[in-house]
Design an enzyme around this catalytic site. Structure first.
Site, PDB file in Angstrom:
ATOM      1  N   HIS A   1      -7.910  -5.192  -0.413  1.00 26.21           N
ATOM      2  CA  HIS A   1      -6.605  -4.589  -0.073  1.00 26.21           C
ATOM      3  C   HIS A   1      -5.848  -4.930   1.053  1.00 26.21           C
ATOM      4  O   HIS A   1      -4.713  -5.084   1.067  1.00 26.21           O
ATOM      5  CB  HIS A   1      -6.914  -3.011   0.031  1.00 26.21           C
ATOM      6  CG  HIS A   1      -5.724  -2.182   0.025  1.00 26.21           C
ATOM      7  ND1 HIS A   1      -4.810  -1.758  -1.075  1.00 26.21           N
ATOM      8  CD2 HIS A   1      -5.099  -1.387   0.895  1.00 26.21           C
ATOM      9  CE1 HIS A   1      -3.773  -1.285  -0.782  1.00 26.21           C
ATOM     10  NE2 HIS A   1      -3.934  -0.671   0.504  1.00 26.21           N
TER      11      HIS A   1
ATOM     12  N   ASP B   1      -8.492  -6.555  -4.633  1.00 28.25           N
ATOM     13  CA  ASP B   1      -8.273  -5.273  -4.179  1.00 28.25           C
ATOM     14  C   ASP B   1      -8.875  -4.208  -4.830  1.00 28.25           C
ATOM     15  O   ASP B   1      -8.873  -4.101  -6.048  1.00 28.25           O
ATOM     16  CB  ASP B   1      -6.663  -5.069  -4.296  1.00 28.25           C
ATOM     17  CG  ASP B   1      -6.386  -3.818  -3.558  1.00 28.25           C
ATOM     18  OD1 ASP B   1      -7.105  -3.038  -3.209  1.00 28.25           O
ATOM     19  OD2 ASP B   1      -5.068  -3.763  -3.244  1.00 28.25           O
TER      20      ASP B   1
ATOM     21  N   SER C   1       0.875  -1.172  -0.068  1.00 31.95           N
ATOM     22  CA  SER C   1       0.017   0.067  -0.128  1.00 31.95           C
ATOM     23  C   SER C   1       0.774   1.211  -0.061  1.00 31.95           C
ATOM     24  O   SER C   1       1.688   1.486  -1.078  1.00 31.95           O
ATOM     25  CB  SER C   1      -0.977  -0.191   1.222  1.00 31.95           C
ATOM     26  OG  SER C   1      -1.950   1.147   1.140  1.00 31.95           O
TER      27      SER C   1
END
Length: 389
Positions: free
Chosen positions: A361, A332, A139
């Site tokens: 995610h 995601d 991320s």
């Protein structure tokens, strides 16, 4: 091997000039290390933490740490540092502004992921690191991994960006705006000038709840909670912060509600609203092409702006060191697999691993076994000298 270094230090720099041109004074950087440097001081793994993570990797990626695992301290000297703006020790809105003697609060200047990379490079220089074998992160951490190789070409040899992107999307910026509006609307926020003992906990909890909707997939919520009903009086969320109202008593109380309220309630005890807003803004600025690739002059045969941006991104990615390991989570919705595919298609000799999961995610934080397997196989191939014994 040299002796292990201090495990929980803070490096204070007299000053640090941000990408914006603003200079911060007396800047603290909190970091952690595991393992020991080799004689060449280059067996270094940099772990880049995600949005609400910290340098304490054990708190959010512990299943990957240990002998024989991805984060093997018998082979690597592992380093992780808190970013600017985080509430975990590195200079942030919670820090004292030396010019006023008061906390920065909402006046803390904007920082970028490139600022974090440059700041953390200064810490590695302080530790005597000569180069980094591999940088890994998911991320926001994956954004940081990409910036490491661009900010300091040749210093980081291999990269493992996970569930990330080359630039923050309009979708993610929009989610950030929703969270900002939630916090700004809380009267307790007071424009960011709230007293330390009366923070806007309600708004921060709701913003966290909104974030949790994007971190997972619809399938994961259905699979985990369905329409199961829970006794509201038994909800552990009620012991921390009240997020319900009288009207709720007339309706069923679903397990998914209890989960969101409990997560929101627990979050306000560890994070700060100004820090939360600051890091969201930081991620919004993420675009590896920004100020790096020249734009062509407009003309009758000029490409469209979108086509030009795509070409610039592809050209920049092609300059990155070869053979990264790019990892996707199939469900995601924040950084969908197409964004990691774009990285893999353009970085030379990239490997792309797509993990089939309903976790969304957050799969990069929960699909431990499959991520660990992919990372270990990659490291054994790319660094045989570290795995020869």
């Amino acid at each position: 091997m040299t002796s292990p270094l201090d495990r929980n230090p803070t490096l204070t720099l007299p000053e640090f000039k941000l990408e914006s041109g603003i200079t911060l004074h007396s800047v603290d950087v909190v970091y952690k290390t595991w393992g020991a440097l080799n004689a060449e001081r280059n067996n270094v793994m940099v772990i880049c933490h995600p949005f609400t993570g910290s340098a304490d990797v054990h708190k959010w990626w512990s299943p990957l740490m240990g002998c024989g695992k991805a984060f093997d301290t018998t082979r690597f000297f592992i380093f992780c540092a808190n970013v600017l703006g985080s509430p975990f020790g590195t200079t942030s809105p919670l820090s004292i502004d030396p010019s006023t003697g008061k906390a920065y609060g909402p006046k803390f200047p904007a920082t970028t992921i490139r600022d974090d990379v440059r700041l953390h490079k200064m810490v590695l220089d302080h530790l005597g690191v000569t180069s980094v074998a591999v940088a890994i992160g998911g991320s926001m951490g994956g954004m940081t991994v990409l910036e490491w190789q661009l900010c300091f070409p040749g210093f980081v040899h291999r990269a493992i960006p996970i569930a990330t992107c080359a630039k923050q999307s309009a979708w993610c910026i929009s989610w950030g705006e929703v969270k900002r509006q939630i916090i700004w609307a809380d009267p307790a926020f007071m424009g960011g000038h709230y007293p330390a003992d009366r923070p806007p906990t309600y708004a921060l909890a709701i913003a966290r709840m909104a974030g949790l909707l994007s971190y997972r997939s619809p399938e994961s919520y259905e699979e985990r909670f369905g329409r199961r009903i829970q006794d509201q009086s038994a909800s552990h969320a009620q012991h921390a912060i009240q997020l319900s109202n009288e009207e709720d008593k007339e309706y069923p109380y679903y397990e998914t509600q209890s989960y969101l309220r409990a997560k929101g309630a627990s979050f306000v005890g560890t994070f700060d609203a100004n820090c939360y807003l600051h890091i969201i803004r930081k991620m919004d600025t993420h675009d590896i092409v920004r100020d790096r690739m020249p734009l062509s002059l407009p003309g009758p045969n000029s490409p469209t702006p979108d086509a030009e941006a795509d070409a610039a991104l592809a050209a920049l990615l092609a300059t990155l060191p070869p053979r990264p390991l790019v990892i996707s989570i199939s469900s995601d919705i924040l950084c969908p697999p197409r964004e990691q595919a774009l990285l893999a298609q353009n970085i030379p000799e990239a490997d792309l691993v797509v993990i089939d999961s309903v976790a969304g995610h957050d799969g990069f934080l929960v699909e431990h076994e499959r991520i660990n397997e992919a990372v270990v196989q990659y490291l054994e191939r790319e660094f045989p000298e570290l795995y020869s014994n």
